[in-house]
Design a protein around this motif. Sequence first.
Motif: not given
Length: 133
Positions: A10-11, A14
């Motif tokens: 997932s963002d 990250e």
Amino acid sequence: MSIFDKTEFSDEVEVLVDNLEQESNERDLTREERALIDILDTVKLIEEGEGLNEFWLSSVDHSRVINSFELIGASTIVDTFNSSQWCQAASEDRSQYTDTELNYLSGIEEEYFEALTDLTDLVEAFIEDELDA
């Protein structure tokens, strides 16, 4: 171009890892924070390179990385690392492997990549439980 599918984190994961990598220049990371970075970096290394062979020929701290996967509960991935450890002493070029070595490594990598399907959930749960992110 890799022959392996890419694992999509997932963002939020990250961004968290990017922030931790930046913070590592200013402070010592906790074992849990370091584990998260190890995991994402290793997955990318293996996917962008030549699979598990790439991992064993890299200069990463193999023991620490394996312990990082163990820490989040990714025991199947740990098993694949342990089963492929012989790559450290094998030829750097996969094309130099015997048919037996190639077949054995392919089987291990198939198990590794199947185990990656659960990794994103394990990482998310680990962050929630251990890092309160």
